[in-house]
Structure formats: structure tokens, C-alpha cells
Design a protein around this motif. Structure first.
Motif, PDB file in Angstrom:
ATOM      1  N   ASP A 167      93.473 -12.399  78.758  1.00  0.00           N
ATOM      2  CA  ASP A 167      92.362 -12.987  79.509  1.00  0.00           C
ATOM      3  C   ASP A 167      92.874 -14.177  80.325  1.00  0.00           C
ATOM      4  OD1 ASP A 167      90.626 -11.105  78.450  1.00  0.00           O
ATOM      5  OD2 ASP A 167      90.208 -12.311  76.685  1.00  0.00           O
ATOM      6  N   ASP A 168      92.382 -15.384  80.038  1.00  0.00           N
ATOM      7  CA  ASP A 168      92.789 -16.565  80.796  1.00  0.00           C
ATOM      8  C   ASP A 168      93.855 -17.383  80.067  1.00  0.00           C
ATOM      9  OD1 ASP A 168      90.933 -15.967  82.786  1.00  0.00           O
ATOM     10  OD2 ASP A 168      89.323 -17.007  81.723  1.00  0.00           O
ATOM     11  N   VAL A 169      94.474 -16.787  79.048  1.00  0.00           N
ATOM     12  CA  VAL A 169      95.441 -17.518  78.231  1.00  0.00           C
ATOM     13  C   VAL A 169      96.833 -16.919  78.410  1.00  0.00           C
ATOM     14  CG1 VAL A 169      96.094 -18.159  75.885  1.00  0.00           C
ATOM     15  CG2 VAL A 169      93.683 -18.117  76.528  1.00  0.00           C
ATOM     16  N   VAL A 170      97.831 -17.778  78.547  1.00  0.00           N
ATOM     17  CA  VAL A 170      99.233 -17.362  78.572  1.00  0.00           C
ATOM     18  C   VAL A 170      99.913 -17.961  77.355  1.00  0.00           C
ATOM     19  CG1 VAL A 170     101.405 -17.402  79.821  1.00  0.00           C
ATOM     20  CG2 VAL A 170      99.266 -17.204  81.081  1.00  0.00           C
ATOM     21  N   GLU A 171     100.462 -17.109  76.498  1.00  0.00           N
ATOM     22  CA  GLU A 171     101.100 -17.564  75.270  1.00  0.00           C
ATOM     23  C   GLU A 171     102.618 -17.390  75.374  1.00  0.00           C
ATOM     24  OE1 GLU A 171      97.860 -16.421  71.851  1.00  0.00           O
ATOM     25  OE2 GLU A 171      99.060 -14.790  72.687  1.00  0.00           O
ATOM     26  N   THR A 172     103.340 -18.335  74.818  1.00  0.00           N
ATOM     27  CA  THR A 172     104.789 -18.222  74.676  1.00  0.00           C
ATOM     28  C   THR A 172     105.111 -18.228  73.194  1.00  0.00           C
ATOM     29  OG1 THR A 172     105.185 -19.366  76.771  1.00  0.00           O
ATOM     30  CG2 THR A 172     107.014 -19.248  75.215  1.00  0.00           C
ATOM     31  N   LEU A 173     105.755 -17.151  72.731  1.00  0.00           N
ATOM     32  CA  LEU A 173     106.036 -16.980  71.312  1.00  0.00           C
ATOM     33  C   LEU A 173     107.524 -16.718  71.103  1.00  0.00           C
ATOM     34  CD1 LEU A 173     103.083 -14.526  70.544  1.00  0.00           C
ATOM     35  CD2 LEU A 173     103.085 -16.988  70.180  1.00  0.00           C
ATOM     36  N   SER A 174     108.054 -17.193  69.993  1.00  0.00           N
ATOM     37  CA  SER A 174     109.466 -16.982  69.668  1.00  0.00           C
ATOM     38  C   SER A 174     109.603 -16.516  68.236  1.00  0.00           C
ATOM     39  CB  SER A 174     110.267 -18.275  69.864  1.00  0.00           C
ATOM     40  OG  SER A 174     110.246 -18.689  71.206  1.00  0.00           O
ATOM     41  N   ALA A 175     110.683 -15.789  67.972  1.00  0.00           N
ATOM     42  CA  ALA A 175     110.972 -15.325  66.618  1.00  0.00           C
ATOM     43  C   ALA A 175     112.469 -15.082  66.491  1.00  0.00           C
ATOM     44  CB  ALA A 175     110.210 -14.040  66.307  1.00  0.00           C
ATOM     45  N   PRO A 176     113.002 -15.252  65.300  1.00  0.00           N
ATOM     46  CA  PRO A 176     114.432 -14.955  65.085  1.00  0.00           C
ATOM     47  C   PRO A 176     114.651 -13.452  64.956  1.00  0.00           C
ATOM     48  CG  PRO A 176     113.410 -15.635  63.034  1.00  0.00           C
ATOM     49  CD  PRO A 176     112.350 -15.782  64.086  1.00  0.00           C
ATOM     50  N   LEU A 177     115.847 -13.024  65.274  1.00  0.00           N
ATOM     51  CA  LEU A 177     116.214 -11.623  65.081  1.00  0.00           C
ATOM     52  C   LEU A 177     116.658 -11.413  63.643  1.00  0.00           C
ATOM     53  CD1 LEU A 177     118.241 -10.920  68.343  1.00  0.00           C
ATOM     54  CD2 LEU A 177     115.791 -10.590  67.931  1.00  0.00           C
ATOM     55  N   PRO A 178     116.456 -10.224  63.076  1.00  0.00           N
ATOM     56  CA  PRO A 178     115.895  -9.018  63.693  1.00  0.00           C
ATOM     57  C   PRO A 178     114.373  -9.108  63.796  1.00  0.00           C
ATOM     58  CG  PRO A 178     116.408  -8.578  61.405  1.00  0.00           C
ATOM     59  CD  PRO A 178     116.906  -9.964  61.679  1.00  0.00           C
ATOM     60  N   ALA A 179     113.821  -8.402  64.783  1.00  0.00           N
ATOM     61  CA  ALA A 179     112.383  -8.454  65.028  1.00  0.00           C
ATOM     62  C   ALA A 179     111.926  -7.141  65.637  1.00  0.00           C
ATOM     63  CB  ALA A 179     112.049  -9.620  65.951  1.00  0.00           C
TER      64      ALA A 179
END
Length: 265
Positions: A167-179
Motif C-alpha cells: 500500500d503506502d508503506v515501504v519496508e526494508t528488512l534484513s536477515a542472515p543467511l541461510p534464508a
């Protein structure tokens, strides 16, 4: 880096899709690689090509399907995928999302026994079911973090970062590998195969694994282990006959009468 990309063989969306014995009929002449999985293949190839160890990195395509689905692996070969595996077994016929996920997770684990798997990439949905739940189920099955519906993907060392728009939201997400990563159709533009890869894809071997190879219990997969079932299926009703009106100055009145008669206004 080693990436597994998951592919699905789906009926052509323009074909006359139908059910038989509660299952979708998958005619090889009317099927193809799930279009949204092409974005997953492209994302996997780009990550491998940009990796510091690109020369030794590779992408493995995996599908759970009968032999007729080899065409999806051939298409992946044409795009540049290095290895293709088809998981096929009569015991897997009729698998729902959970059974399919169990088979995919077992395939990823077996590949991990050969060499560590850094990432599993999927498309955002399969066009025959539009469930969009396999990435989350697979992440839970493997015990890995999930980053889903990515519109952009970046890898910094062993940390994967995505952008996701809602919608009107932009999210930035991070995670370690493996994923486990799923990408949307806005993440990239899949490449066109070149002639050399097209020719090589014709003879490139497709590996086949069965339930026994993956140590799957037939009671947990296929129709026997399904948690969902098709209760009823009916053919699409025929389209109503088209009403043609020769406009001699009364077209507007005829249109208004049609809308009123059909409770459309």
C-alpha cells in the motif's frame, strides 16, 4: 554461494483448465513454467553473478512434479541455471501446500548434505492456486528466516536485505543467511535466453529424486497426507449471448433498458 530456486509447472492461464478426480489436469501441451517463477530465477542468477566467488557459485532449480514438468527445468537452463532436479513419485500425487513443502524442504536438506545451501528463492505465487504460502511454510520447515514479496534484493556478506512495498508503506528488512526469499514480479525483468544456452538446455541432464531418496513418509505427503481436499469442481458457465443493437438513434435507450433489466443500475 549456492542458491536453490523453486519452480512450478502450471497450466497455461489461457487454456481450458479443468479438474479430474479432484486434481488439476496438467497437460504438457497446455502447461509452462509459472511466469512469476521467472523473477525468482532472475533474482537467483543476479545474486550468484554478483557474488565474490561467482566463478564457483551456482543455482540449482528444483521442482516437485511428474516427468511432463521437465519443460520448466529446460526453461531455467535456458536462462542460465546450472543444475535441475525433479522430485517425482506416485506417493506425492495429490499433495497440498503442506505435502509439497515437506518434499521441497527434504530436497533442500539433501542438497545441503552435498554442499551448504545459502538461500532458497521462490516467486511470489503460483498462478494455478495463488496461495502464496509455500515460502512461509518452507521457512518454518527449515527453521530459516524468511524475507517475502521483495521488490529489490541486496546481499552484503552473509546478510540479505530486501525492500518490500505494501500500500503506502515501504519496508526494508534484513536477515542472515541461510534464508528463504520470495520476490515479486516488480523485483526485476527476467532475461531472454541466448542461443548458446537454448541449445545446451536441450541435452542438459535433469536429475530425478523420489520419496525414498528424500526419506519422505508417504503418509505425510500426497493425497494420503493432504490437509485440504477439493470438494467439488464445475466447468465455467458459458458466457451469455451477446446482444447486438443497430444504432439508429436509439442505442442509448437500448443500453439503458439493458442495464435496468439486468439490475445493473
Amino acid at each position: 554461494m549456492r542458491i536453490v530456486v523453486l519452480l512450478k509447472y502450471v497450466p497455461d492461464i489461457s487454456s481450458d483448465r479443468r479438474f479430474a478426480e479432484g486434481r488439476i489436469v496438467r497437460d504438457p501441451a497446455e502447461g509452462s513454467l509459472n511466469e512469476l517463477d521467472e523473477n525468482a530465477v532472475e533474482a537467483a542468477l543476479r545474486l550468484v553473478e554478483a557474488a565474490p566467488d561467482a566463478e564457483t557459485s551456482h543455482v540449482v532449480a528444483v521442482t516437485v512434479a511428474p516427468e511432463t514438468a521437465d519443460i520448466v527445468l529446460r526453461k531455467a537452463f535456458q536462462m542460465g541455471v546450472h543444475r535441475g532436479i525433479r522430485v517425482s513419485d506416485d506417493a506425492l500425487a495429490g499433495s497440498d501446500y503442506f505435502g509439497t513443502t515437506a518434499a521441497l524442504a527434504a530436497a533442500v536438506r539433501r542438497l545441503g548434505e552435498e554442499e551448504p545451501v545459502d538461500l532458497v528463492v521462490t516467486g511470489m505465487a503460483a498462478l494455478d492456486g495463488l496461495g502464496s504460502v509455500v515460502p512461509a511454510l518452507l521457512a518454518d520447515e527449515l527453521g530459516w528466516p524468511q524475507l517475502t514479496l521483495a521488490t529489490s534484493v541486496a546481499l552484503d556478506g552473509s546478510t540479505l536485505t530486501i525492500t518490500r512495498e505494501s500500500d503506502d508503506v515501504v519496508e526494508t528488512l534484513s536477515a542472515p543467511l541461510p534464508a528463504v526469499l520470495s520476490v515479486s514480479d516488480a523485483a526485476n525483468s527476467p532475461r531472454y535466453p541466448n542461443f548458446k544456452l537454448i541449445m545446451a538446455a536441450r541435452t542438459k541432464p535433469v536429475e530425478t529424486w523420489d520419496a525414498a531418496d528424500l526419506e519422505l513418509d508417504p503418509a505425510d505427503v500426497g493425497a494420503a497426507g493432504a490437509r485440504t481436499a477439493t470438494v467439488e469442481a464445475a466447468a465455467r458457465p458459458p458466457r451469455p449471448e451477446t446482444e447486438l443493437v443497430v444504432d439508429k438513434g436509439e442505442g442509448g435507450t437500448a443500453l439503458a433498458d439493458f442495464l435496468i433489466r439486468n439490475d445493473l443500475v
